[in-house]
Enzyme design. Structure first.
Site, PDB file in Angstrom:
ATOM      1  N   CYS A  91       0.863  -1.181   0.000  1.00 13.17           N
ATOM      2  CA  CYS A  91       0.000   0.000   0.000  1.00 13.17           C
ATOM      3  C   CYS A  91       0.900   1.232   0.000  1.00 13.17           C
ATOM      4  O   CYS A  91       1.635   1.468   0.970  1.00 13.17           O
ATOM      5  CB  CYS A  91      -0.923  -0.012   1.216  1.00 13.17           C
ATOM      6  SG  CYS A  91      -1.993   1.440   1.334  1.00 13.17           S
ATOM      7  N   CYS A 254      -3.305   7.235  -4.486  1.00  9.68           N
ATOM      8  CA  CYS A 254      -3.037   5.795  -4.500  1.00  9.68           C
ATOM      9  C   CYS A 254      -1.614   5.511  -4.960  1.00  9.68           C
ATOM     10  O   CYS A 254      -1.281   5.691  -6.135  1.00  9.68           O
ATOM     11  CB  CYS A 254      -4.044   5.049  -5.379  1.00  9.68           C
ATOM     12  SG  CYS A 254      -3.923   3.248  -5.235  1.00  9.68           S
TER      13      CYS A 254
END
Length: 338
Positions: A91, A254
């Site tokens: 992530c 992101c």
């Protein structure tokens, strides 16, 4: 005050997206690698993820990370990424949040102007270079895992009978990348429900018809993210909405999605090495990416594929500290989603 467990946390947000960093209370998760620890956690400890990410302690777009001792000698800290959708291999926004927390809480030795932290993740080693001034983390640059285009101009048959063309790329997770206009929808937060429904339908179709599997780690599989390109996006500045399983939007640009987008653009011949790429989220926050080199990814079972080495720069801010408890009489010991 009664509690079956006490979980220590430092909360942060990376360009609008939360990262709840669990600094204590979980213990060492069994496994010789972070990938093995991820598998053990999913099989045996997933109630901790839902307790922390779901309501009433979290919300429908919550994200976090659990700190662990590293499993490899070239790493400083191990990290397991958790969110509402599951336990991720990697992530990007979460790593920026973790690096910021590690520096600003003094959990790692801090040097100015740059503190380098090597993070052991289920997707591989990730290096975070934290720009530090007066003890504060001003920005974090990540050396991401090798990223690559899986396929260009693939086609998926949707339940309504339409066929949608998309590109598929990997940047730490698998991403379907598709212009939003192919669904006939505007890039407008007022249309968020329709955008999300279209993305989830595409996600389901991909996983049913051409489910992706990482060539080095078969536990990394499936498409759970759809990068919906806004009209006017270019290979220098791309605006998008990022839809994520089971049904929410990334608030940040992101990190792994930025890596996947750069890999896709490079495969199309639109993004060369060593040129800045700005990736803008649905709420207008930005990461700056750059491709620093090329490599290959493959295994004995899969032929090597060409890959790129992305770096990504973003910012995070600490928003609070907390101890999360579980009373023995709590009727929602694993949280809930509404």
């Amino acid at each position: 005050m009664r509690s079956k467990l006490v979980l220590h946390a430092v909360d942060s947000h990376t360009e609008g997206m939360p990262t709840r960093v669990i600094t204590g209370g979980v213990g060492v998760i069994p496994g010789a690698t972070m990938s093995e620890r991820r598998a053990h956690f999913m099989a045996n400890l997933d109630h901790l993820r839902t307790l922390l990410m779901y309501e009433p302690r979290g919300h429908g777009a919550m994200s976090g990370a659990i700190l662990q001792p590293p499993t490899r000698p070239d790493a400083d800290v191990g990290v397991l990424f958790i969110e509402v959708s599951g336990c991720l291999p990697m992530c990007g926004h979460g790593t920026i949040g973790v690096a910021t927390v590690l520096v600003e809480t003094g959990m790692v030795p801090v040097t100015e102007p740059v503190t380098t932290i090597r993070l052991d993740t289920p997707a591989g080693l990730v290096t975070a270079r934290v720009a530090v001034r007066d003890g504060a983390a001003e920005a974090v640059t990540l050396g991401m895992v090798p990223s690559f285009a899986v396929g260009l101009d693939r086609k998926a048959l949707l339940p309504d009978g339409r066929t949608v063309a998309y590109d598929l790329a990997y940047g730490g997770n698998f991403y379907a990348i598709v212009p939003l206009e192919r669904f006939g929808l505007p890039f407008d937060r007022a249309a968020k429900n329709e955008i999300l429904a279209a993305a989830l339908a595409l996600m389901d179709a991909i996983n049913e018809q051409q489910r992706p599997v990482h060539p080095l780690d078969p536990t990394i599989s499936g498409c759970h993210h759809v990068y919906l390109i806004a009209p006017g996006a270019t290979s220098r500045h791309s605006r998008h909405a990022m839809a994520i399983h089971p049904g929410w939007f990334d608030r940040s640009p992101c990190g792994t999605g930025t890596a996947a987008r750069m890999a896709q653009l490079h495969a199309r011949g639109e993004l060369p090495l060593h040129r800045d790429f700005v990736n803008e989220s649905f709420i207008g926050s930005r990461f700056t990416g750059r491709l620093t080199g090329t490599t290959e990814v493959g295994s004995a079972q899969h032929a090597a594929v060409s890959a790129v080495l992305p770096s990504i720069t973003g910012r995070a801010w600490i928003t609070g500290t907390a101890q999360y408890l579980l009373d023995p009489t709590d009727p929602y010991p694993a949280g809930f989603l509404l």
